[in-house]
Design a protein around this motif. Structure first.
Motif, PDB file in Angstrom:
ATOM      1  N   ALA A  26       8.344  33.788  85.913  1.00  0.00           N
ATOM      2  CA  ALA A  26       8.546  32.982  87.123  1.00  0.00           C
ATOM      3  C   ALA A  26       7.687  31.727  87.079  1.00  0.00           C
ATOM      4  CB  ALA A  26       8.199  33.796  88.359  1.00  0.00           C
ATOM      5  N   CYS A  27       8.247  30.627  87.532  1.00  0.00           N
ATOM      6  CA  CYS A  27       7.513  29.371  87.653  1.00  0.00           C
ATOM      7  C   CYS A  27       6.556  29.492  88.844  1.00  0.00           C
ATOM      8  CB  CYS A  27       8.477  28.209  87.862  1.00  0.00           C
ATOM      9  SG  CYS A  27       7.650  26.620  88.071  1.00  0.00           S
ATOM     10  N   ASN A  28       5.311  29.132  88.638  1.00  0.00           N
ATOM     11  CA  ASN A  28       4.336  29.245  89.732  1.00  0.00           C
ATOM     12  C   ASN A  28       4.383  28.058  90.679  1.00  0.00           C
ATOM     13  OD1 ASN A  28       3.274  27.384  88.015  1.00  0.00           O
ATOM     14  ND2 ASN A  28       1.291  28.375  87.762  1.00  0.00           N
ATOM     15  N   GLU A  29       5.225  27.080  90.393  1.00  0.00           N
ATOM     16  CA  GLU A  29       5.341  25.921  91.269  1.00  0.00           C
ATOM     17  C   GLU A  29       6.577  25.971  92.162  1.00  0.00           C
ATOM     18  OE1 GLU A  29       4.259  22.083  89.800  1.00  0.00           O
ATOM     19  OE2 GLU A  29       3.371  22.991  88.003  1.00  0.00           O
ATOM     20  N   CYS A  30       7.676  26.524  91.674  1.00  0.00           N
ATOM     21  CA  CYS A  30       8.903  26.561  92.485  1.00  0.00           C
ATOM     22  C   CYS A  30       9.517  27.958  92.566  1.00  0.00           C
ATOM     23  CB  CYS A  30       9.929  25.566  91.942  1.00  0.00           C
ATOM     24  SG  CYS A  30      10.639  26.016  90.356  1.00  0.00           S
ATOM     25  N   GLU A  31       8.916  28.926  91.909  1.00  0.00           N
ATOM     26  CA  GLU A  31       9.358  30.330  91.935  1.00  0.00           C
ATOM     27  C   GLU A  31      10.700  30.595  91.256  1.00  0.00           C
ATOM     28  OE1 GLU A  31       7.191  32.696  92.763  1.00  0.00           O
ATOM     29  OE2 GLU A  31       5.806  31.082  93.218  1.00  0.00           O
ATOM     30  N   LYS A  32      11.226  29.629  90.519  1.00  0.00           N
ATOM     31  CA  LYS A  32      12.438  29.876  89.749  1.00  0.00           C
ATOM     32  C   LYS A  32      12.094  30.875  88.646  1.00  0.00           C
ATOM     33  CE  LYS A  32      16.294  27.689  87.551  1.00  0.00           C
ATOM     34  NZ  LYS A  32      17.194  26.590  87.582  1.00  0.00           N
ATOM     35  N   LYS A  33      13.023  31.782  88.307  1.00  0.00           N
ATOM     36  CA  LYS A  33      12.750  32.837  87.337  1.00  0.00           C
ATOM     37  C   LYS A  33      13.618  32.685  86.096  1.00  0.00           C
ATOM     38  CE  LYS A  33      11.169  36.161  90.712  1.00  0.00           C
ATOM     39  NZ  LYS A  33      11.311  37.521  91.208  1.00  0.00           N
ATOM     40  N   PHE A  34      13.067  33.144  84.981  1.00  0.00           N
ATOM     41  CA  PHE A  34      13.725  33.020  83.680  1.00  0.00           C
ATOM     42  C   PHE A  34      13.621  34.336  82.912  1.00  0.00           C
ATOM     43  CE2 PHE A  34      12.197  28.968  85.082  1.00  0.00           C
ATOM     44  CZ  PHE A  34      13.281  28.128  84.887  1.00  0.00           C
ATOM     45  N   GLY A  35      14.598  34.581  82.073  1.00  0.00           N
ATOM     46  CA  GLY A  35      14.595  35.787  81.259  1.00  0.00           C
ATOM     47  C   GLY A  35      13.845  35.619  79.958  1.00  0.00           C
ATOM     48  N   ILE A  36      13.617  34.385  79.551  1.00  0.00           N
ATOM     49  CA  ILE A  36      12.957  34.103  78.283  1.00  0.00           C
ATOM     50  C   ILE A  36      11.817  33.128  78.543  1.00  0.00           C
ATOM     51  CG2 ILE A  36      13.278  33.145  75.954  1.00  0.00           C
ATOM     52  CD1 ILE A  36      16.222  34.038  76.190  1.00  0.00           C
ATOM     53  N   GLN A  37      10.653  33.437  78.002  1.00  0.00           N
ATOM     54  CA  GLN A  37       9.462  32.629  78.260  1.00  0.00           C
ATOM     55  C   GLN A  37       9.636  31.175  77.828  1.00  0.00           C
ATOM     56  OE1 GLN A  37       5.858  33.871  76.286  1.00  0.00           O
ATOM     57  NE2 GLN A  37       4.609  33.001  77.906  1.00  0.00           N
ATOM     58  N   SER A  38      10.316  30.945  76.723  1.00  0.00           N
ATOM     59  CA  SER A  38      10.510  29.566  76.256  1.00  0.00           C
ATOM     60  C   SER A  38      11.329  28.748  77.259  1.00  0.00           C
ATOM     61  CB  SER A  38      11.169  29.538  74.881  1.00  0.00           C
ATOM     62  OG  SER A  38      12.442  30.147  74.919  1.00  0.00           O
ATOM     63  N   SER A  39      12.218  29.386  77.986  1.00  0.00           N
ATOM     64  CA  SER A  39      12.980  28.684  79.023  1.00  0.00           C
ATOM     65  C   SER A  39      12.076  28.268  80.180  1.00  0.00           C
ATOM     66  CB  SER A  39      14.109  29.564  79.550  1.00  0.00           C
ATOM     67  OG  SER A  39      15.021  29.851  78.529  1.00  0.00           O
ATOM     68  N   LEU A  40      11.130  29.116  80.523  1.00  0.00           N
ATOM     69  CA  LEU A  40      10.163  28.772  81.551  1.00  0.00           C
ATOM     70  C   LEU A  40       9.305  27.589  81.111  1.00  0.00           C
ATOM     71  CD1 LEU A  40       8.482  29.141  84.120  1.00  0.00           C
ATOM     72  CD2 LEU A  40       7.204  30.932  82.902  1.00  0.00           C
ATOM     73  N   ILE A  41       8.856  27.599  79.884  1.00  0.00           N
ATOM     74  CA  ILE A  41       8.027  26.498  79.363  1.00  0.00           C
ATOM     75  C   ILE A  41       8.807  25.186  79.381  1.00  0.00           C
ATOM     76  CG2 ILE A  41       6.869  25.637  77.286  1.00  0.00           C
ATOM     77  CD1 ILE A  41       6.189  28.643  76.703  1.00  0.00           C
ATOM     78  N   LYS A  42      10.057  25.231  78.957  1.00  0.00           N
ATOM     79  CA  LYS A  42      10.896  24.035  78.973  1.00  0.00           C
ATOM     80  C   LYS A  42      11.094  23.540  80.411  1.00  0.00           C
ATOM     81  CE  LYS A  42      15.364  22.305  77.463  1.00  0.00           C
ATOM     82  NZ  LYS A  42      16.633  22.621  76.797  1.00  0.00           N
ATOM     83  N   HIS A  43      11.314  24.446  81.329  1.00  0.00           N
ATOM     84  CA  HIS A  43      11.473  24.107  82.741  1.00  0.00           C
ATOM     85  C   HIS A  43      10.231  23.393  83.261  1.00  0.00           C
ATOM     86  CE1 HIS A  43      12.005  24.634  87.100  1.00  0.00           C
ATOM     87  NE2 HIS A  43      10.803  25.194  87.101  1.00  0.00           N
ATOM     88  N   ARG A  44       9.070  23.936  82.986  1.00  0.00           N
ATOM     89  CA  ARG A  44       7.815  23.325  83.457  1.00  0.00           C
ATOM     90  C   ARG A  44       7.642  21.913  82.911  1.00  0.00           C
ATOM     91  NH1 ARG A  44       3.658  28.196  82.448  1.00  0.00           N
ATOM     92  NH2 ARG A  44       4.181  29.483  84.231  1.00  0.00           N
ATOM     93  N   LYS A  45       7.933  21.736  81.638  1.00  0.00           N
ATOM     94  CA  LYS A  45       7.791  20.405  81.016  1.00  0.00           C
ATOM     95  C   LYS A  45       8.787  19.411  81.604  1.00  0.00           C
ATOM     96  CE  LYS A  45       5.915  21.885  76.583  1.00  0.00           C
ATOM     97  NZ  LYS A  45       6.150  21.958  75.141  1.00  0.00           N
ATOM     98  N   THR A  46       9.970  19.872  81.922  1.00  0.00           N
ATOM     99  CA  THR A  46      11.021  18.999  82.410  1.00  0.00           C
ATOM    100  C   THR A  46      10.880  18.656  83.887  1.00  0.00           C
ATOM    101  OG1 THR A  46      12.544  19.956  80.794  1.00  0.00           O
ATOM    102  CG2 THR A  46      13.527  18.723  82.598  1.00  0.00           C
ATOM    103  N   TYR A  47      10.535  19.642  84.712  1.00  0.00           N
ATOM    104  CA  TYR A  47      10.559  19.444  86.158  1.00  0.00           C
ATOM    105  C   TYR A  47       9.191  19.309  86.819  1.00  0.00           C
ATOM    106  CZ  TYR A  47      15.448  20.507  85.691  1.00  0.00           C
ATOM    107  OH  TYR A  47      16.762  20.482  85.316  1.00  0.00           O
ATOM    108  N   HIS A  48       8.132  19.726  86.164  1.00  0.00           N
ATOM    109  CA  HIS A  48       6.826  19.673  86.821  1.00  0.00           C
ATOM    110  C   HIS A  48       5.894  18.871  85.936  1.00  0.00           C
ATOM    111  CE1 HIS A  48       8.380  22.538  89.676  1.00  0.00           C
ATOM    112  NE2 HIS A  48       8.616  23.415  88.722  1.00  0.00           N
TER     113      HIS A  48
END
Length: 67
Positions: A45-67
């Protein structure tokens, strides 16, 4: 190095999902796929917007792109 050569340079994908047609070069990638896609688990889960991901690399990409 041998695993890298086999999967990247030779393009071998020896691990097939039994639920769909997707194939993987590494067993760990197959297991992550099954957990995230077929079991619907989203353990990261993203600690900034609480969006959840099944794969850790997707979370990392999300953080870099949106936060």
């Amino acid at each position: 190095m041998r695993l890298h050569r086999k999967t990247v340079h030779e393009g071998r994908k020896d691990y097939a999902c039994d639920k769909c047609e997707k194939k993987f070069g590494q067993k760990t990638n197959l297991l992550m796929h099954k957990k995230a896609v077929h079991e619907g688990r989203k353990d990261y889960a993203c600690n900034e917007c609480e969006k959840k991901f099944g794969i850790q690399s997707s979370l990392i990409k999300h953080r870099k792109t949106y936060h």
